[in-house]
Structure formats: C-alpha cells, structure tokens
Design an enzyme around this catalytic site. Structure first.
Site, PDB file in Angstrom:
ATOM      1  N   TYR A 195      83.495   8.677  41.623  1.00 51.77           N
ATOM      2  CA  TYR A 195      82.204   8.169  42.057  1.00 51.77           C
ATOM      3  C   TYR A 195      81.181   8.190  40.921  1.00 51.77           C
ATOM      4  CZ  TYR A 195      84.461   9.204  46.501  1.00 51.77           C
ATOM      5  OH  TYR A 195      85.352   9.255  47.529  1.00 51.77           O
ATOM      6  N   LYS A 199      83.157   7.382  37.105  1.00 51.36           N
ATOM      7  CA  LYS A 199      84.183   6.337  37.094  1.00 51.36           C
ATOM      8  C   LYS A 199      84.574   5.975  35.662  1.00 51.36           C
ATOM      9  CE  LYS A 199      82.991   4.116  41.489  1.00 51.36           C
ATOM     10  NZ  LYS A 199      82.567   2.864  42.148  1.00 51.36           N
TER      11      LYS A 199
END
Length: 320
Positions: A195, A199
């Site tokens: 998240y 990422k």
C-alpha cells in the site's frame, strides 16, 4: 509473451520494457495462468516454504491451495491463536488430501522489528532449507501511523521488515539454491505489492535483490495481487462495497493465484529474476516508467532504498 531478462546493465532497456501510455485495466485478463490444478498432490514434498500473514486474506487463500502439496509450510504472524485457527480451518476443508502439508507457526510482527530476527532464528533452528519465502504480510491505512520503532508504518512494515526477514534467512536460501538435488534447488523470494508509497519500495527490493543475490541462484520477484475483496474492506460503507464488489474487486483466491504463480510456476525462470508479476500470473513491466527506470538501472533509487532499509533496521536490532 515477452520475457523479463533481469535488470540490464545498460541504460537502454529492451523496447518491450518501455510501458505504453495507454491505461491498463487491473487485471488485464481475468483468467489465472497457474492454479491449484497445476499443484499435484505431494508434488512439493521435501520442500520448505514460509508464508507471512497466512492466517487471513490472500495468505490464507494461498495456504489452502498449497496444503495438498506435501510441503512443510510455516505460517508467520503475530497472533498464535489466529494462526492455529487457520491451520485447523485449512485441515478441515482438505480432509481428502492424500499428501497434506506439515503446517507450523512462527511469531513475526512486521510493525515491530525486534520480532524479526528471533523469528528467523527459530526457523533456522528447525530447518536446513527454504525454497520459497512469500513476504505476503502487509499493512494498509492502519490506525497507527508509525511502527514500534518510529518508522512510517507502510515503509517500515511493508518494506523494512520483509527485507530484514529475508536477510536473516539468506544463509538458508543460498544453501538451498546450492542443493545438488535440482528438484529442491529452486529458490524464490516473493514480495507483495502493498500500500501507499511502499508499492514502489516492494518493486525496488525485488529488482535490487535480483542484482545482489541472483548469482547465488535466488530469484526475487514482486507480484501485484490485484484488486481483491479481503477483510481489509470490512469497515467500508455497504453501498461503496456493493459498487466495488460488482465492478472492481475480485475474490481473494485470485490474488492467491498470482502469489502461487510467483512462487511455484515453472514459467518464472532465472532469466526472469527481478520481474514484476501482474494479476493473475503474467510477467510484464511495471506500468510507471519512472519507477521502472529506477528499478532496472544499476545504482538507481532501488539501490538507495535498499540501503535506507538496512540503515533503518540497524539501530533497532542491535543486540536482538
């Protein structure tokens, strides 16, 4: 399908590595390329795997798929009760498995770095090999904004902790890759696209890991599990969830198919070291050209991020 040849040494990547400007639907194709049908009963006997965050969500879905394989599988997580329940649930729904896996647990809390080295040490005291490390556990928009050590929670839990865990298991990964038994010598480290800004960090760790450990026979990849309905959405408004489940989200097992492909598919070869894997099991470049460039260029931000992670854990793990 074009192959990912690993991070190149030149500044000019092959033409197929350059992302197009056209938007891509995630996933681009709803058909999984590698499923439970490809995992024959007992086919992974003698192999040892670790799945972090295996008590729920994608990790639990993966566990159900590989349970009949006969492997020894460690569930790594912070709640012993939840992991024990996951083991009971998996065994209960797989009563007909002719070669069930051996399931064990490790205490690992990815928002507390002081639990990482002990978890790896416990594993090393019980096993002499490690074939696949699925770094699946992650946090997304938690109530806490910082880890126990004061790191930004997404970077700390989704990047620093998994890299430290992998680093602590490196000796076993290398030893497994050197095994004269080629059926046991396949070694992979799988990072999950998590998240927020982490990422890019997950992709950087896979790309840099390929550079640093590729010569040891260790394949590092980053997989995007896709848009999935998991317990992460439990507190969302029902109307929003109706829309998301109808038009956006897929069943959790589809994310497990992506993880399965990343860890066990024969289509992931040494030449694919550092690859980015799209749902539901396709080797394609990451869509953002700037992130792709920094990952594949030697000495780019992937290297700098790796070194930042190392410095982030050093002062918090001394003496542990």
């Amino acid at each position: 399908m074009p192959k990912f040849a690993g991070p190149p040494t030149t500044l000019c990547p092959p033409q197929w590595l350059v992302p197009t400007s056209k938007p891509r639907r995630c996933p681009p194709d709803p058909r999984p390329t590698f499923t439970e049908k490809d995992i024959k009963p007992g086919s992974q006997a003698g192999k040892v795997f670790i799945v972090t965050g295996a008590h729920s969500g994608i990790g639990l879905a993966l566990l159900k798929i590989i349970y009949p394989s006969g492997a020894t599988i460690y569930l790594a997580g912070r709640s012993s009760a939840k992991m024990d329940k996951a083991i009971s649930d998996v065994a209960a729904v797989s009563l007909t498995a002719t070669a069930p896996a051996i399931l064990k647990t490790l205490h690992l809390y990815i928002t507390d770095l002081t639990t990482v080295k002990p978890a790896a040490a416990v594993f090393a005291s019980q096993e002499t090999r490690l074939g696949v490390l699925w770094n699946n556990a992650g946090v997304g928009c938690p109530a806490e904004s910082l880890t126990k050590q004061g790191l930004e929670v997404h970077a700390g839990a989704n990047c620093v902790a998994p890299l430290l865990f992998t680093h602590e298991l490196l000796q076993l990964l290398r030893a497994t890759a050197r095994s004269p038994d080629r059926t046991l010598a396949s070694v992979r480290v799988v990072y999950r696209l998590d998240y927020a800004a982490s990422k890019a960090g997950n992709w950087f760790l896979a790309a840099e890991g390929a550079r640093r450990w590729g010569a040891d026979g260790i394949i590092s990849v980053c997989q995007n599990p896709g848009n999935l309905y998991t317990n992460f959405h439990d507190n969302e408004p029902w109307l929003l969830m109706l829309f998301l489940k109808t038009f956006i989200l897929y069943e959790t097992r589809y994310g497990a198919y992506t993880m399965l492909f990343a860890g066990l598919s024969p289509l992931v070869r040494e030449s694919d070291n550092g690859a980015y894997i799209w749902p539901w099991g396709r080797i394609r470049p990451i869509a953002r050209a700037d992130v792709l460039r920094e990952g594949i260029e030697e000495g780019g931000k992937a290297k700098a991020f790796w070194e930042w992670c190392e410095k982030a854990w050093e002062k918090h793990t001394q003496g542990v």
